[in-house]
Design a protein around this motif. Structure first.
Motif, PDB file in Angstrom:
ATOM      1  N   ARG A  81       0.822  -1.209   0.000  1.00 55.52           N
ATOM      2  CA  ARG A  81       0.000   0.000   0.000  1.00 55.52           C
ATOM      3  C   ARG A  81       0.856   1.260   0.000  1.00 55.52           C
ATOM      4  N   ALA A  82       1.870   1.281   0.856  1.00 55.52           N
ATOM      5  CA  ALA A  82       2.709   2.484   0.952  1.00 55.52           C
ATOM      6  C   ALA A  82       3.358   2.783  -0.405  1.00 55.52           C
ATOM      7  N   PHE A  83       3.724   1.729  -1.122  1.00 53.56           N
ATOM      8  CA  PHE A  83       4.326   1.923  -2.448  1.00 53.56           C
ATOM      9  C   PHE A  83       3.301   2.502  -3.413  1.00 53.56           C
ATOM     10  N   LEU A  84       2.116   1.880  -3.459  1.00 57.01           N
ATOM     11  CA  LEU A  84       1.092   2.328  -4.406  1.00 57.01           C
ATOM     12  C   LEU A  84       0.649   3.755  -4.122  1.00 57.01           C
ATOM     13  N   GLU A  85       0.680   4.139  -2.829  1.00 57.86           N
ATOM     14  CA  GLU A  85       0.282   5.500  -2.493  1.00 57.86           C
ATOM     15  C   GLU A  85       1.332   6.522  -2.917  1.00 57.86           C
ATOM     16  N   SER A  86       2.551   6.038  -3.202  1.00 56.16           N
ATOM     17  CA  SER A  86       3.605   6.996  -3.532  1.00 56.16           C
ATOM     18  C   SER A  86       3.887   7.070  -5.035  1.00 56.16           C
ATOM     19  N   ILE A  87       3.189   6.252  -5.828  1.00 59.92           N
ATOM     20  CA  ILE A  87       3.444   6.296  -7.273  1.00 59.92           C
ATOM     21  C   ILE A  87       2.165   6.586  -8.048  1.00 59.92           C
ATOM     22  N   THR A  88       2.337   6.882  -9.331  1.00 61.30           N
ATOM     23  CA  THR A  88       1.181   6.950 -10.216  1.00 61.30           C
ATOM     24  C   THR A  88       1.635   6.578 -11.610  1.00 61.30           C
ATOM     25  N   LEU A  89       0.696   6.064 -12.409  1.00 59.87           N
ATOM     26  CA  LEU A  89       1.005   5.716 -13.792  1.00 59.87           C
ATOM     27  C   LEU A  89      -0.051   6.356 -14.686  1.00 59.87           C
ATOM     28  N   VAL A  90       0.418   7.140 -15.641  1.00 57.79           N
ATOM     29  CA  VAL A  90      -0.503   7.738 -16.604  1.00 57.79           C
ATOM     30  C   VAL A  90      -0.218   7.108 -17.959  1.00 57.79           C
ATOM     31  N   MET A  91      -1.244   6.598 -18.592  1.00 58.96           N
ATOM     32  CA  MET A  91      -1.042   5.985 -19.900  1.00 58.96           C
ATOM     33  C   MET A  91      -1.865   6.741 -20.935  1.00 58.96           C
ATOM     34  N   GLY A  92      -1.156   7.268 -21.921  1.00 59.10           N
ATOM     35  CA  GLY A  92      -1.837   8.064 -22.940  1.00 59.10           C
ATOM     36  C   GLY A  92      -2.909   7.290 -23.691  1.00 59.10           C
ATOM     37  N   GLN A  93      -2.798   5.959 -23.671  1.00 60.55           N
ATOM     38  CA  GLN A  93      -3.721   5.159 -24.465  1.00 60.55           C
ATOM     39  C   GLN A  93      -4.856   4.550 -23.653  1.00 60.55           C
ATOM     40  N   LYS A  94      -4.759   4.630 -22.351  1.00 58.30           N
ATOM     41  CA  LYS A  94      -5.814   4.044 -21.533  1.00 58.30           C
ATOM     42  C   LYS A  94      -6.314   5.120 -20.592  1.00 58.30           C
ATOM     43  N   GLN A  95      -7.574   5.025 -20.228  1.00 61.64           N
ATOM     44  CA  GLN A  95      -8.061   6.033 -19.303  1.00 61.64           C
ATOM     45  C   GLN A  95      -8.770   5.414 -18.116  1.00 61.64           C
ATOM     46  N   GLN A  96      -8.647   6.102 -16.986  1.00 64.83           N
ATOM     47  CA  GLN A  96      -9.307   5.593 -15.791  1.00 64.83           C
ATOM     48  C   GLN A  96     -10.571   6.367 -15.459  1.00 64.83           C
ATOM     49  N   LEU A 156       4.941   8.151 -16.657  1.00 70.77           N
ATOM     50  CA  LEU A 156       4.059   8.678 -17.695  1.00 70.77           C
ATOM     51  C   LEU A 156       4.381   7.997 -19.011  1.00 70.77           C
ATOM     52  N   ASP A 157       3.410   7.281 -19.541  1.00 69.05           N
ATOM     53  CA  ASP A 157       3.615   6.588 -20.805  1.00 69.05           C
ATOM     54  C   ASP A 157       2.844   7.338 -21.886  1.00 69.05           C
ATOM     55  N   GLU A 158       3.574   8.062 -22.715  1.00 63.10           N
ATOM     56  CA  GLU A 158       2.973   8.847 -23.797  1.00 63.10           C
ATOM     57  C   GLU A 158       1.869   9.777 -23.302  1.00 63.10           C
ATOM     58  N   PRO A 159       2.177  10.643 -22.345  1.00 62.97           N
ATOM     59  CA  PRO A 159       1.106  11.479 -21.774  1.00 62.97           C
ATOM     60  C   PRO A 159       0.559  12.528 -22.742  1.00 62.97           C
ATOM     61  N   THR A 160       1.266  12.788 -23.835  1.00 58.67           N
ATOM     62  CA  THR A 160       0.776  13.830 -24.743  1.00 58.67           C
ATOM     63  C   THR A 160       0.270  13.237 -26.047  1.00 58.67           C
ATOM     64  N   LEU A 161       0.087  11.924 -26.064  1.00 55.51           N
ATOM     65  CA  LEU A 161      -0.291  11.242 -27.293  1.00 55.51           C
ATOM     66  C   LEU A 161      -1.576  11.808 -27.893  1.00 55.51           C
ATOM     67  N   GLY A 162      -1.506  12.184 -29.153  1.00 50.99           N
ATOM     68  CA  GLY A 162      -2.701  12.628 -29.868  1.00 50.99           C
ATOM     69  C   GLY A 162      -3.143  14.051 -29.568  1.00 50.99           C
ATOM     70  N   LEU A 163      -2.441  14.730 -28.654  1.00 56.19           N
ATOM     71  CA  LEU A 163      -2.863  16.088 -28.319  1.00 56.19           C
ATOM     72  C   LEU A 163      -2.353  17.079 -29.373  1.00 56.19           C
ATOM     73  N   ASP A 164      -3.081  18.203 -29.527  1.00 57.01           N
ATOM     74  CA  ASP A 164      -2.577  19.203 -30.450  1.00 57.01           C
ATOM     75  C   ASP A 164      -1.416  19.950 -29.792  1.00 57.01           C
TER      76      ASP A 164
END
Lengths: 331, 269
Positions: free
Chosen positions: A93-108, A180-188
């Motif tokens: 839990r302590a690990f998960l609370e300290s990280i984040t993953l953003v994927m340009g191709q998937k959304q939460q 961050l995996d491709e956080p700007t994918l497809g953006l203008d």
């Protein structure tokens, strides 16, 4: 102290080897053949807290797999890995609370509801008290310039607005480690620039460590003083972006529009021909000869239009690997 | 409870948000919500009609009086409602999470992933069926016994809960196999069909099936055992077996999920 420590990191996937067509399918059904794909092989690096590091490499190089290993989504097949003092795949839990993953191709975000609803779910999941959550939402919304968009269903938002809201959802718990995996994918271009600016601000304000992959060189140049270049699962370069640019920058792309078509032989003396289609030409010209070559081009050829640009990162890296000018970084 | 208070509160608050957003999502499509409501009413009417048809014939099954059979049918109706309310909406989504790679987001949350996947959404259209099941059990048991003493009531409630846990755990394990066989070969439909077999007391079936329903597919524990409890016919041994089975199934489902996750490769972007 290093916040990310990878030593001899490996990941092997077992994939089905299947021939196309009905016969292949039947054979596959009866006698399955498997093939091992080494997505990450013996990768070693360490990252200090607060660093912003870019992952570069062609498609399928192992960038995303590395991010997934770091965030604990998949088990490494071998090697050592520590992130923020934890072994990621245990997903404590302590690990998960300290990280984040953003994927340009998937959304939460919940597609049919306003981002605010998704944010409230995340606040509950991360155990952030309501009042504190409201404060953080207001703060992030201001940084990302989001207002009434937060109360509009996600499906009615533009891609740029959606990515900003995704970032809010990913950062509400104030992670110290951003993947961050491709956080700007497809953006203008504008939206890309705003996301970049935000990430730079966030890193400055919170001292969070940022690891990002991107196809857009501008993301890397604007954000990452240090890059890790990965190809076929191996680490080819680990160092300052400036060092890498020296290797990459010798080439500039020059697009020409000609008044009449010319043959490859006529164009070859000016530089390496990347594309030749009727009157449209794209040349790769060494930087130190750029000015001289352009002068010659304009003087000697029927040029209607000329444009100089940095080649796309994928192309640069592809060229680099084709030339084989990079050796695996010594470790 | 050994658990500290804060995490429990966190899970409760999360559950409230989960279900709040689930309802809001369903209301987002007004027509859809209306159709759901109509479908639910139709479903309910169908169940009642079926009951009435049975009632007119007044058959006794497997040595059970008509009213006792109705108690079993009530337990079945309750579990079928639970299926529509929670099990199907949540567990059939797991395969999508695996296919689309959105399981990543669930796994990266500092919350139990099995909790998330099992309770993320709720479909209130199944609630009336659950209510009908309980009412039917109580009504039929009262007609059979003439009164409803508290002890069997309590036992029946506990064993119905155990039945729900067993059904859930089986379903979850089947859904979890989608980590390997991305398409879950509709195994869950088999389970649902097995549950349908629990409409009637197990003793109504031939000996071979009876054995199957008791030992292989725990259909007997899903409906017959809670009904027996309510009718005051339950042996302590059966009750204990049912409770142990529920605990065991839950533990196995958790262990199996942890095991399955070792093989999760996360659909690539």
């Amino acid at each position: 102290m290093a916040t990310v420590m990878a030593r001899g990191l490996r990941k092997t996937f077992r994939v089905a080897d299947k021939q196309p067509g009905l016969a292949g399918t039947l054979r596959h059904l009866v006698h399955r053949r498997w093939r091992s794909v080494q997505a990450v092989r013996e990768v070693s690096f360490s990252i200090e807290a607060g660093e912003v590091v870019g992952f570069l490499g062609p498609n399928g190089a192992g960038k995303t797999t590395t991010l997934k290993l770091l965030s604990g989504l998949i088990h490494p097949s071998g090697g050592e890995l520590a992130v923020a003092g934890h072994r990621p795949f245990r997903r404590e839990r302590a690990f998960l609370e300290s990280i984040t993953l953003v994927m340009g191709q998937k959304q939460q975000l919940i597609w049919d509801l306003p981002p605010l609803d998704s944010l409230r779910v995340n606040a509950a999941v991360y155990g952030i008290p309501e009042r504190e959550a409201r404060r953080r939402i207001a703060e992030l919304a201001e940084m990302l310039e989001l207002g009434e968009e937060l109360t509009r269903p996600v499906r009615k938002l533009s891609l740029g607005q959606r990515m900003k809201a995704e970032l809010m959802a990913a950062l509400l718990h104030r992670p110290q480690m951003l993947f961050l995996d491709e956080p700007t994918l497809g953006l203008d271009i504008n939206a890309q620039a705003r996301v970049r600016q935000f990430l730079a601000d966030y890193n400055r304000r919170t001292g969070a460590t940022v690891l990002l992959t991107s196809h857009y060189m501008a993301d890397i140049t604007a954000l990452c003083p240090r890059v890790l270049l990965i190809h076929e699962g191996r680490l080819f370069h680990d160092g300052a972006l400036a060092e890498l640019s020296e290797r990459l920058a010798p080439w500039r792309q020059v697009r020409l529009e000609l008044a009449r078509p010319l043959s490859a032989a006529q164009l070859a003396p000016y530089g390496e021909i990347e594309a030749l289609e009727g009157c449209e030409v794209r040349l790769a010209i060494p930087r130190e000869r750029l000015t001289a070559t352009i002068t010659r081009l304009l003087a000697q050829l029927p040029v209607l239009d000329l444009e100089v640009s940095d080649p796309p990162i994928e192309e640069l890296i592809g060229r680099l690997f084709r030339q084989g000018s990079l050796e695996p970084a010594p470790r | 409870m050994a658990m500290p208070v804060a995490p429990v509160l966190r899970y409760l608050r999360t559950l409230r948000r989960f279900w709040g957003t689930a309802l809001a999502t369903q209301l987002e499509y007004q027509l859809n919500a209306l159709i759901e409501l109509l479908a639910m009413a139709g479903n309910l009417a169908g169940s009642l009609l079926l009951l009435w048809l049975f009632h007119r014939q007044g058959v006794a099954l497997g040595g059970w009086s008509w009213n006792a059979v109705l108690v079993v049918l009530g337990a079945y109706t309750f579990l079928d409602g639970l299926t529509s309310t929670l099990l199907r909406p949540n567990l059939s989504r797991i395969v999508n999470h695996v296919q689309e790679g959105t399981l990543d987001f669930v796994l990266l949350k500092p919350i139990d992933s099995q909790f998330w996947l099992s309770l993320r959404t709720i479909s209130p259209a199944g609630l009336p069926e659950m209510g009908l099941g309980v009412v039917l059990m109580l009504w039929a048991a009262r007609r059979e016994l003439g009164a409803l003493p508290p002890a069997p009531l309590l036992a029946a409630a506990v064993l119905l809960l155990a039945a729900a846990v067993i059904l859930y755990a089986l379903w979850f394990v089947l859904a979890a196999t989608s980590i390997w066989f991305v398409k879950t070969w509709n195994a869950t439909e088999v389970l649902r069909a097995a549950l349908t077999a629990g409409r009637y007391p197990v003793s109504a079936y031939p000996a071979g099936l009876r054995l199957l329903f008791t030992l292989v597919l725990p259909v007997a524990f899903l409906t017959t055992v809670p009904a027996e409890a309510l009718l005051g016919r339950l042996t302590p041994l059966t009750a204990l077996t049912s409770l142990l089975l529920a605990c065991g199934a839950l533990v196995i489902s958790r262990a199996f999920w942890a095991f399955a996750l070792r093989f999760y490769t996360s659909a690539s972007s």
